[in-house]
Design an enzyme around this catalytic site. Structure first.
Site, PDB file in Angstrom:
ATOM      1  CB  CYS A  89       5.826  -8.443   3.803  1.00 53.35           C
ATOM      2  SG  CYS A  89       6.600  -9.897   4.583  1.00 53.35           S
TER       3      CYS A  89
ATOM      4  CG  HIS B 135       2.848  -7.710   7.358  1.00 53.37           C
ATOM      5  ND1 HIS B 135       2.289  -8.011   6.136  1.00 53.37           N
ATOM      6  CD2 HIS B 135       3.797  -8.648   7.584  1.00 53.37           C
ATOM      7  CE1 HIS B 135       2.857  -9.096   5.645  1.00 53.37           C
ATOM      8  NE2 HIS B 135       3.787  -9.492   6.497  1.00 53.37           N
TER       9      HIS B 135
ATOM     10  CD  GLU C 117      -0.612  -5.732   6.202  1.00 51.26           C
ATOM     11  OE1 GLU C 117      -0.248  -6.887   5.946  1.00 51.26           O
ATOM     12  OE2 GLU C 117       0.135  -4.731   6.071  1.00 51.26           O
TER      13      GLU C 117
END
Length: 234
Positions: A101, A207, A209
């Site tokens: 990001c 993202h 994650e």
């Protein structure tokens, strides 16, 4: 504020049985989202720690530059901690890095968000604000797909290419050298670069994650790529 619970190197359960490990350093420059990345790597059984000094960046065998926030605040955080020179130095030596990001956008030369402030300048290009008159809603938030332009082991085994995005600024296709583009995405008619790769530097606009099993698989593939290259040098 120091995050003591994350500062200690995390060795997930069962990792003592591993014959080979790579130490991943998650760079703390005040841009947040460290906990999610830390937990994702822990869930994958990857040895990792949060790093915020030159010596820790040098000690880590691979690096992750996460981030949520503004371009100016991100560069200020890196500069205030004296991390710009050691980070760039390690990358130029060939150390692997994954930018996420804001961490991806900081790798480039500059951003419309902070005119006059230089990025890390490791990749040519400049991020721009999504035009609200075109997209109607800023930030671009939610699930979107990545169209990978190159065949890479990073997407091996992925069932689909839908990742979670949260960003107001984007890298135009025309701003990024073609050989550095790994994937592109589209938001309400605007096509933008959503992943890049240049030698040892990999970066994603979304993202991983926060992208469920697909994102975790991408992280696993990145870890395996780093391991394979590291061991081939020995």
């Amino acid at each position: 504020m120091k995050r003591g619970w994350m500062k200690r190197r995390s060795r997930p359960r069962g990792s003592w049985r591993r014959e080979k490990t790579i130490k991943f350093g998650i760079i703390d420059y005040g841009a947040g989202n460290l906990g999610n990345v830390h937990r994702a790597l822990n869930g994958l059984g990857v040895e990792n720690s949060v790093v915020d000094s030159a010596i820790e960046i040098k000690d880590a065998q691979a690096l992750i530059l996460p981030g949520v926030g503004s371009f100016a605040a991100g560069m200020e955080g890196l500069e205030k901690r004296d991390l710009v020179e050691p980070l760039c130095s390690e990358l130029k030596k060939g150390k692997h890095l994954l930018g996420i990001c804001l961490g991806m956008q900081l790798l480039f030369e500059s951003s419309e968000e902070a005119e006059g402030i230089a990025g890390l300048e490791l990749l040519p290009g400049k991020s721009k604000l999504f035009p609200v008159e075109t997209v109607a809603k800023v930030p671009h938030m939610g699930w979107n797909d990545l169209k990978f332009e190159k065949n890479t082991g990073l997407i091996s085994g992925l069932e689909n290419f839908y990742f979670y995005f949260v960003h107001s600024y984007y890298l135009p296709i025309s701003s990024v050298i073609k050989q550095h583009r790994l994937a592109v995405s589209r938001y309400r008619g605007i096509e933008f670069v959503s992943a890049v790769k240049k030698d040892n530097i990999t970066a994603l606009q979304p993202h991983p994650e926060k992208s469920g099993s697909i994102g975790l698989k991408f992280l696993r593939n990145f870890v395996e790529e780093v391991k394979n290259e590291s061991y081939s040098r020995r």
